[in-house]
Design a protein around this motif. Structure first.
Motif, PDB file in Angstrom:
ATOM      1  N   VAL A  98       0.843  -1.192   0.000  1.00 45.32           N
ATOM      2  CA  VAL A  98       0.000   0.000   0.000  1.00 45.32           C
ATOM      3  C   VAL A  98       0.882   1.246   0.000  1.00 45.32           C
ATOM      4  CG1 VAL A  98      -0.242  -0.078   2.517  1.00 45.32           C
ATOM      5  CG2 VAL A  98      -1.923   1.123   1.191  1.00 45.32           C
ATOM      6  N   LYS A  99       0.443   2.246  -0.776  1.00 43.48           N
ATOM      7  CA  LYS A  99       1.196   3.498  -0.858  1.00 43.48           C
ATOM      8  C   LYS A  99       0.333   4.641  -0.369  1.00 43.48           C
ATOM      9  CE  LYS A  99       3.613   6.585  -3.982  1.00 43.48           C
ATOM     10  NZ  LYS A  99       3.894   6.916  -5.387  1.00 43.48           N
ATOM     11  N   GLY A 100       0.934   5.487   0.452  1.00 43.47           N
ATOM     12  CA  GLY A 100       0.233   6.661   0.943  1.00 43.47           C
ATOM     13  C   GLY A 100       1.048   7.369   2.004  1.00 43.47           C
ATOM     14  N   LYS A 101       0.475   8.418   2.547  1.00 41.93           N
ATOM     15  CA  LYS A 101       1.141   9.207   3.589  1.00 41.93           C
ATOM     16  C   LYS A 101       0.800   8.634   4.958  1.00 41.93           C
ATOM     17  CE  LYS A 101       1.893  13.957   5.053  1.00 41.93           C
ATOM     18  NZ  LYS A 101       1.551  15.359   4.784  1.00 41.93           N
ATOM     19  N   ILE A 102       1.822   8.344   5.747  1.00 44.33           N
ATOM     20  CA  ILE A 102       1.643   7.818   7.102  1.00 44.33           C
ATOM     21  C   ILE A 102       1.198   8.963   8.010  1.00 44.33           C
ATOM     22  CG2 ILE A 102       2.751   6.699   9.078  1.00 44.33           C
ATOM     23  CD1 ILE A 102       2.794   4.897   6.654  1.00 44.33           C
ATOM     24  N   LEU A 103       0.068   8.765   8.681  1.00 45.99           N
ATOM     25  CA  LEU A 103      -0.469   9.779   9.583  1.00 45.99           C
ATOM     26  C   LEU A 103      -0.541   9.245  11.007  1.00 45.99           C
ATOM     27  CD1 LEU A 103      -3.444  10.923   7.341  1.00 45.99           C
ATOM     28  CD2 LEU A 103      -1.222  12.026   7.571  1.00 45.99           C
ATOM     29  N   ALA A 104      -0.226  10.083  11.962  1.00 42.62           N
ATOM     30  CA  ALA A 104      -0.363   9.752  13.385  1.00 42.62           C
ATOM     31  C   ALA A 104      -0.237  11.040  14.176  1.00 42.62           C
ATOM     32  CB  ALA A 104       0.692   8.760  13.837  1.00 42.62           C
ATOM     33  N   ASN A 105      -0.806  11.039  15.349  1.00 42.11           N
ATOM     34  CA  ASN A 105      -0.712  12.183  16.238  1.00 42.11           C
ATOM     35  C   ASN A 105       0.558  12.014  17.067  1.00 42.11           C
ATOM     36  OD1 ASN A 105      -0.944  14.150  18.177  1.00 42.11           O
ATOM     37  ND2 ASN A 105      -3.088  13.715  18.624  1.00 42.11           N
ATOM     38  N   ARG A 106       1.554  12.835  16.793  1.00 41.27           N
ATOM     39  CA  ARG A 106       2.845  12.720  17.502  1.00 41.27           C
ATOM     40  C   ARG A 106       2.696  12.974  19.004  1.00 41.27           C
ATOM     41  NH1 ARG A 106       7.396  12.524  14.127  1.00 41.27           N
ATOM     42  NH2 ARG A 106       6.972  13.054  11.975  1.00 41.27           N
ATOM     43  N   LYS A 107       1.643  13.687  19.408  1.00 40.77           N
ATOM     44  CA  LYS A 107       1.430  13.970  20.830  1.00 40.77           C
ATOM     45  C   LYS A 107       0.789  12.801  21.562  1.00 40.77           C
ATOM     46  CE  LYS A 107       1.047  18.895  20.015  1.00 40.77           C
ATOM     47  NZ  LYS A 107       0.200  20.067  20.039  1.00 40.77           N
ATOM     48  N   ASP A 108       0.295  11.830  20.822  1.00 45.24           N
ATOM     49  CA  ASP A 108      -0.340  10.650  21.414  1.00 45.24           C
ATOM     50  C   ASP A 108       0.412   9.402  20.960  1.00 45.24           C
ATOM     51  OD1 ASP A 108      -1.918   8.635  22.396  1.00 45.24           O
ATOM     52  OD2 ASP A 108      -3.706   9.167  21.254  1.00 45.24           O
ATOM     53  N   PRO A 109       1.432   8.983  21.721  1.00 43.17           N
ATOM     54  CA  PRO A 109       2.246   7.839  21.306  1.00 43.17           C
ATOM     55  C   PRO A 109       1.462   6.528  21.245  1.00 43.17           C
ATOM     56  CG  PRO A 109       2.873   8.577  23.505  1.00 43.17           C
ATOM     57  CD  PRO A 109       1.856   9.546  22.975  1.00 43.17           C
ATOM     58  N   GLY A 110       0.283   6.479  21.822  1.00 43.84           N
ATOM     59  CA  GLY A 110      -0.517   5.268  21.789  1.00 43.84           C
ATOM     60  C   GLY A 110      -1.365   5.140  20.529  1.00 43.84           C
ATOM     61  N   GLN A 111      -1.450   6.218  19.744  1.00 41.40           N
ATOM     62  CA  GLN A 111      -2.254   6.179  18.530  1.00 41.40           C
ATOM     63  C   GLN A 111      -1.562   5.326  17.469  1.00 41.40           C
ATOM     64  OE1 GLN A 111      -2.590   9.702  16.133  1.00 41.40           O
ATOM     65  NE2 GLN A 111      -4.658   9.172  15.505  1.00 41.40           N
ATOM     66  N   VAL A 112      -2.340   4.476  16.826  1.00 44.17           N
ATOM     67  CA  VAL A 112      -1.812   3.598  15.782  1.00 44.17           C
ATOM     68  C   VAL A 112      -1.654   4.402  14.491  1.00 44.17           C
ATOM     69  CG1 VAL A 112      -2.293   1.539  14.407  1.00 44.17           C
ATOM     70  CG2 VAL A 112      -2.875   1.582  16.832  1.00 44.17           C
ATOM     71  N   PRO A 113      -0.461   4.409  13.901  1.00 47.73           N
ATOM     72  CA  PRO A 113      -0.276   5.097  12.619  1.00 47.73           C
ATOM     73  C   PRO A 113      -1.159   4.480  11.540  1.00 47.73           C
ATOM     74  CG  PRO A 113       1.838   4.553  13.622  1.00 47.73           C
ATOM     75  CD  PRO A 113       0.780   3.845  14.409  1.00 47.73           C
ATOM     76  N   GLN A 114      -1.533   5.298  10.566  1.00 46.89           N
ATOM     77  CA  GLN A 114      -2.401   4.805   9.507  1.00 46.89           C
ATOM     78  C   GLN A 114      -2.162   5.548   8.194  1.00 46.89           C
ATOM     79  OE1 GLN A 114      -6.459   5.486  10.655  1.00 46.89           O
ATOM     80  NE2 GLN A 114      -6.402   7.634  10.119  1.00 46.89           N
ATOM     81  N   ILE A 115      -2.640   4.946   7.137  1.00 43.10           N
ATOM     82  CA  ILE A 115      -2.778   5.615   5.848  1.00 43.10           C
ATOM     83  C   ILE A 115      -4.275   5.695   5.601  1.00 43.10           C
ATOM     84  CG2 ILE A 115      -2.524   5.404   3.348  1.00 43.10           C
ATOM     85  CD1 ILE A 115       0.134   4.030   3.774  1.00 43.10           C
ATOM     86  N   PHE A 116      -4.763   6.886   5.307  1.00 42.34           N
ATOM     87  CA  PHE A 116      -6.184   7.052   4.993  1.00 42.34           C
ATOM     88  C   PHE A 116      -6.327   7.179   3.481  1.00 42.34           C
ATOM     89  CE2 PHE A 116      -9.975   9.605   4.192  1.00 42.34           C
ATOM     90  CZ  PHE A 116     -10.913   8.818   4.836  1.00 42.34           C
ATOM     91  N   ASN A 117      -7.208   6.360   2.898  1.00 42.57           N
ATOM     92  CA  ASN A 117      -7.432   6.322   1.445  1.00 42.57           C
ATOM     93  C   ASN A 117      -6.107   6.344   0.682  1.00 42.57           C
ATOM     94  OD1 ASN A 117     -10.168   6.018   1.555  1.00 42.57           O
ATOM     95  ND2 ASN A 117     -10.634   8.149   1.086  1.00 42.57           N
ATOM     96  N   PRO A 118      -5.379   5.231   0.693  1.00 44.81           N
ATOM     97  CA  PRO A 118      -4.070   5.169   0.048  1.00 44.81           C
ATOM     98  C   PRO A 118      -4.126   5.525  -1.437  1.00 44.81           C
ATOM     99  CG  PRO A 118      -4.920   2.977   0.487  1.00 44.81           C
ATOM    100  CD  PRO A 118      -5.850   3.934   1.153  1.00 44.81           C
ATOM    101  N   THR A 119      -3.007   6.028  -1.941  1.00 47.68           N
ATOM    102  CA  THR A 119      -2.949   6.387  -3.358  1.00 47.68           C
ATOM    103  C   THR A 119      -2.875   5.133  -4.238  1.00 47.68           C
ATOM    104  OG1 THR A 119      -0.549   6.668  -3.252  1.00 47.68           O
ATOM    105  CG2 THR A 119      -1.908   8.637  -2.954  1.00 47.68           C
ATOM    106  N   GLN A 120      -2.300   4.050  -3.704  1.00 49.01           N
ATOM    107  CA  GLN A 120      -2.241   2.783  -4.422  1.00 49.01           C
ATOM    108  C   GLN A 120      -2.343   1.636  -3.407  1.00 49.01           C
ATOM    109  OE1 GLN A 120       0.773   2.295  -7.462  1.00 49.01           O
ATOM    110  NE2 GLN A 120       1.071   4.514  -7.515  1.00 49.01           N
ATOM    111  N   ILE A 121      -2.953   0.552  -3.830  1.00 45.92           N
ATOM    112  CA  ILE A 121      -3.086  -0.605  -2.951  1.00 45.92           C
ATOM    113  C   ILE A 121      -3.114  -1.870  -3.811  1.00 45.92           C
ATOM    114  CG2 ILE A 121      -5.591  -0.412  -2.849  1.00 45.92           C
ATOM    115  CD1 ILE A 121      -5.452  -1.385   0.058  1.00 45.92           C
ATOM    116  N   GLN A 122      -2.317  -2.853  -3.390  1.00 45.69           N
ATOM    117  CA  GLN A 122      -2.275  -4.149  -4.077  1.00 45.69           C
ATOM    118  C   GLN A 122      -2.444  -5.240  -3.030  1.00 45.69           C
ATOM    119  OE1 GLN A 122       1.418  -4.458  -6.221  1.00 45.69           O
ATOM    120  NE2 GLN A 122       1.206  -2.418  -7.087  1.00 45.69           N
ATOM    121  N   ILE A 123      -3.351  -6.165  -3.293  1.00 47.78           N
ATOM    122  CA  ILE A 123      -3.590  -7.282  -2.369  1.00 47.78           C
ATOM    123  C   ILE A 123      -3.402  -8.569  -3.164  1.00 47.78           C
ATOM    124  CG2 ILE A 123      -5.278  -8.439  -0.898  1.00 47.78           C
ATOM    125  CD1 ILE A 123      -6.535  -5.629  -0.464  1.00 47.78           C
ATOM    126  N   LYS A 124      -2.544  -9.458  -2.626  1.00 45.52           N
ATOM    127  CA  LYS A 124      -2.267 -10.729  -3.321  1.00 45.52           C
ATOM    128  C   LYS A 124      -2.436 -11.898  -2.388  1.00 45.52           C
ATOM    129  CE  LYS A 124       0.925  -8.504  -6.378  1.00 45.52           C
ATOM    130  NZ  LYS A 124       2.203  -8.381  -6.909  1.00 45.52           N
TER     131      LYS A 124
END
Length: 117
Positions: A91-117
């Motif tokens: 999956v390709k996209g920008k990794i997002l997370a709240n740096r002030k909340d270390p417990g938040q799980v990083p994510q990509i929202f609506n990736p620019t590309q995605i391949q599932i095999k």
């Protein structure tokens, strides 16, 4: 002249190279666009909020990374979430997370590309 051309080719190749990371590296790439690879550990299919969640490498609540994707976007990409658990994902996209909340799980929202095999 040949040496100069070779050096320019190497520099150009390096500058256009895409980072491919794993979930173990994801916190080092927050706010950067990358390729992420892993195995789909669990999926939460949208109900009311219209957001679907694909957890990579570890299932919720121990997930390390999540792809958040709208139902409309999944339909456009022709991806069905029902039977993808255990499959490989790239999956390709920008990794997002709240740096002030270390417990938040990083994510990509609506990736620019995605391949599932």
């Amino acid at each position: 002249m040949k040496k100069m051309f070779f050096i320019l080719v190497l520099i150009a190749a390096k500058s256009f190279a895409q980072d491919t990371i794993t979930t173990a590296q994801v916190k080092q790439y927050i706010d950067k666009e990358v390729w992420l690879k892993g195995t789909i550990a669990s999926v939460k299919i949208a109900s009311e909020d219209n957001i679907n969640y694909i957890n990579i490498d570890k299932a919720f609540p121990n997930n390390l990374f999540t792809v958040a994707i709208t139902t409309k976007y999944l339909e456009r990409l022709k991806i069905k979430l029902e039977n993808i658990k255990g499959k490989k994902i790239l999956v390709k996209g920008k990794i997002l997370a709240n740096r002030k909340d270390p417990g938040q799980v990083p994510q990509i929202f609506n990736p620019t590309q995605i391949q599932i095999k």
